[in-house]
Design a protein around this motif. Structure first.
Motif, PDB file in Angstrom:
ATOM      1  N   ARG A 115       0.988  -1.111   0.027  1.00 61.24           N
ATOM      2  CA  ARG A 115       0.225  -0.072   0.102  1.00 61.24           C
ATOM      3  C   ARG A 115       0.924   1.172   0.136  1.00 61.24           C
ATOM      4  NH1 ARG A 115      -5.120  -1.546   0.642  1.00 61.24           N
ATOM      5  NH2 ARG A 115      -6.101   0.266   1.489  1.00 61.24           N
ATOM      6  N   ARG A 116       0.224   2.551  -0.402  1.00 56.01           N
ATOM      7  CA  ARG A 116       1.087   3.454  -0.555  1.00 56.01           C
ATOM      8  C   ARG A 116       1.638   4.018   0.936  1.00 56.01           C
ATOM      9  NH1 ARG A 116       4.084   6.233  -4.342  1.00 56.01           N
ATOM     10  NH2 ARG A 116       4.374   8.152  -3.444  1.00 56.01           N
ATOM     11  N   ASP A 117       0.751   4.006   1.931  1.00 50.63           N
ATOM     12  CA  ASP A 117       1.266   4.459   3.099  1.00 50.63           C
ATOM     13  C   ASP A 117       2.346   3.719   3.670  1.00 50.63           C
ATOM     14  OD1 ASP A 117      -0.435   2.397   3.293  1.00 50.63           O
ATOM     15  OD2 ASP A 117      -1.451   3.216   5.132  1.00 50.63           O
ATOM     16  N   GLU A 118       2.494   2.247   3.479  1.00 54.24           N
ATOM     17  CA  GLU A 118       3.474   1.498   3.816  1.00 54.24           C
ATOM     18  C   GLU A 118       4.586   2.073   3.103  1.00 54.24           C
ATOM     19  OE1 GLU A 118       1.915  -2.383   3.287  1.00 54.24           O
ATOM     20  OE2 GLU A 118       0.516  -2.477   4.926  1.00 54.24           O
ATOM     21  N   PHE A 119       4.462   1.984   1.920  1.00 51.78           N
ATOM     22  CA  PHE A 119       5.809   2.380   0.979  1.00 51.78           C
ATOM     23  C   PHE A 119       6.183   3.630   1.579  1.00 51.78           C
ATOM     24  CE2 PHE A 119       7.471   4.954  -2.454  1.00 51.78           C
ATOM     25  CZ  PHE A 119       8.597   3.980  -2.842  1.00 51.78           C
ATOM     26  N   ASP A 120       5.493   4.684   1.751  1.00 51.98           N
ATOM     27  CA  ASP A 120       6.026   6.081   2.263  1.00 51.98           C
ATOM     28  C   ASP A 120       6.749   5.961   3.562  1.00 51.98           C
ATOM     29  OD1 ASP A 120       5.187   7.314  -0.048  1.00 51.98           O
ATOM     30  OD2 ASP A 120       3.382   8.091   0.858  1.00 51.98           O
ATOM     31  N   VAL A 121       6.012   5.069   4.688  1.00 54.80           N
ATOM     32  CA  VAL A 121       6.866   4.763   5.742  1.00 54.80           C
ATOM     33  C   VAL A 121       8.272   4.100   5.581  1.00 54.80           C
ATOM     34  CG1 VAL A 121       6.746   3.429   7.877  1.00 54.80           C
ATOM     35  CG2 VAL A 121       4.754   4.754   7.079  1.00 54.80           C
ATOM     36  N   LEU A 122       8.431   3.272   4.747  1.00 59.90           N
ATOM     37  CA  LEU A 122       9.571   2.535   4.661  1.00 59.90           C
ATOM     38  C   LEU A 122      10.584   3.177   3.965  1.00 59.90           C
ATOM     39  CD1 LEU A 122      10.945  -0.154   4.773  1.00 59.90           C
ATOM     40  CD2 LEU A 122      10.015  -0.918   2.647  1.00 59.90           C
ATOM     41  N   LYS A 123      10.008   4.167   3.150  1.00 57.88           N
ATOM     42  CA  LYS A 123      10.860   5.099   2.330  1.00 57.88           C
ATOM     43  C   LYS A 123      11.607   6.013   3.297  1.00 57.88           C
ATOM     44  CE  LYS A 123      10.474   8.678  -1.052  1.00 57.88           C
ATOM     45  NZ  LYS A 123       9.522   9.244  -2.099  1.00 57.88           N
ATOM     46  N   ASP A 124      10.880   6.441   4.160  1.00 58.77           N
ATOM     47  CA  ASP A 124      11.237   7.571   5.260  1.00 58.77           C
ATOM     48  C   ASP A 124      12.366   6.686   6.049  1.00 58.77           C
ATOM     49  OD1 ASP A 124       9.946   9.448   4.249  1.00 58.77           O
ATOM     50  OD2 ASP A 124       8.103   9.153   5.830  1.00 58.77           O
ATOM     51  N   GLU A 125      12.165   5.375   6.465  1.00 55.92           N
ATOM     52  CA  GLU A 125      12.941   4.827   7.271  1.00 55.92           C
ATOM     53  C   GLU A 125      14.220   4.638   6.515  1.00 55.92           C
ATOM     54  OE1 GLU A 125      11.279   1.085   8.682  1.00 55.92           O
ATOM     55  OE2 GLU A 125       9.796   2.082   9.718  1.00 55.92           O
ATOM     56  N   ILE A 126      14.156   4.473   5.175  1.00 54.56           N
ATOM     57  CA  ILE A 126      15.395   3.942   4.457  1.00 54.56           C
ATOM     58  C   ILE A 126      16.351   5.279   4.604  1.00 54.56           C
ATOM     59  CG2 ILE A 126      16.097   3.586   2.188  1.00 54.56           C
ATOM     60  CD1 ILE A 126      14.129   1.374   2.093  1.00 54.56           C
ATOM     61  N   ALA A 127      15.443   6.514   4.081  1.00 56.84           N
ATOM     62  CA  ALA A 127      16.299   7.660   4.139  1.00 56.84           C
ATOM     63  C   ALA A 127      16.970   7.861   5.475  1.00 56.84           C
ATOM     64  CB  ALA A 127      15.438   9.076   3.668  1.00 56.84           C
ATOM     65  N   ALA A 128      16.460   7.747   6.548  1.00 54.40           N
ATOM     66  CA  ALA A 128      17.017   8.049   7.930  1.00 54.40           C
ATOM     67  C   ALA A 128      18.171   7.155   8.021  1.00 54.40           C
ATOM     68  CB  ALA A 128      15.984   7.836   8.958  1.00 54.40           C
ATOM     69  N   LEU A 129      17.911   5.710   7.722  1.00 49.67           N
ATOM     70  CA  LEU A 129      19.119   4.881   7.732  1.00 49.67           C
ATOM     71  C   LEU A 129      20.492   5.262   6.971  1.00 49.67           C
ATOM     72  CD1 LEU A 129      17.306   1.479   7.895  1.00 49.67           C
ATOM     73  CD2 LEU A 129      18.585   2.375   9.814  1.00 49.67           C
ATOM     74  N   ARG A 130      20.081   5.900   5.781  1.00 46.98           N
ATOM     75  CA  ARG A 130      21.185   6.253   4.863  1.00 46.98           C
ATOM     76  C   ARG A 130      21.962   7.457   5.392  1.00 46.98           C
ATOM     77  NH1 ARG A 130      18.370   5.600  -1.296  1.00 46.98           N
ATOM     78  NH2 ARG A 130      18.656   3.606  -1.168  1.00 46.98           N
ATOM     79  N   ALA A 131      21.172   8.441   6.012  1.00 44.92           N
ATOM     80  CA  ALA A 131      21.637   9.511   6.866  1.00 44.92           C
ATOM     81  C   ALA A 131      22.569   8.942   7.870  1.00 44.92           C
ATOM     82  CB  ALA A 131      20.845  10.536   7.154  1.00 44.92           C
ATOM     83  N   GLU A 132      22.014   8.232   8.608  1.00 48.07           N
ATOM     84  CA  GLU A 132      22.888   7.657   9.771  1.00 48.07           C
ATOM     85  C   GLU A 132      24.192   7.009   9.432  1.00 48.07           C
ATOM     86  OE1 GLU A 132      22.242   4.582  13.573  1.00 48.07           O
ATOM     87  OE2 GLU A 132      20.677   5.218  12.212  1.00 48.07           O
TER      88      GLU A 132
END
Length: 95
Positions: free
Chosen positions: A48-65
């Protein structure tokens, strides 16, 4: 003055009934198509789109870290790979 023609009245009723039947058949076809596509999407196991957006945000945070950790690691390497100041005597005291 209008006169009532029973043939025209029956034809109007028949036409109205046929239009109602066509509309009901159209609604039934839409419902069947929607059910078929919902089943098809469920079988494809799509996200679902909302699940995709949450996962995308988590990946962006992990990349920054990860980038921050790499920067810290390179800073530690730079400071530890230089010449040791404790092993070399100062130029004024060697005299």
């Amino acid at each position: 003055m209008q006169t009532r023609n029973p043939i025209l009245d029956e034809f109007a009723k028949l036409t109205t009934g046929a239009m109602g039947l066509a509309q009901a058949a159209g609604d039934e076809a839409k419902a069947a198509w929607r059910a078929q596509t919902d089943r098809f999407v469920a079988e494809m196991d799509l996200v679902r789109r909302d699940e995709f957006d949450v996962l995308k945000d988590e990946i962006a945070a992990l990349r920054a870290e990860l980038a921050e950790l790499k920067a810290q690691k390179s800073n530690v390497k730079k400071t530890s790979s230089g010449p040791s100041t404790a092993a070399a005597p100062d130029a004024d005291t060697a005299g």
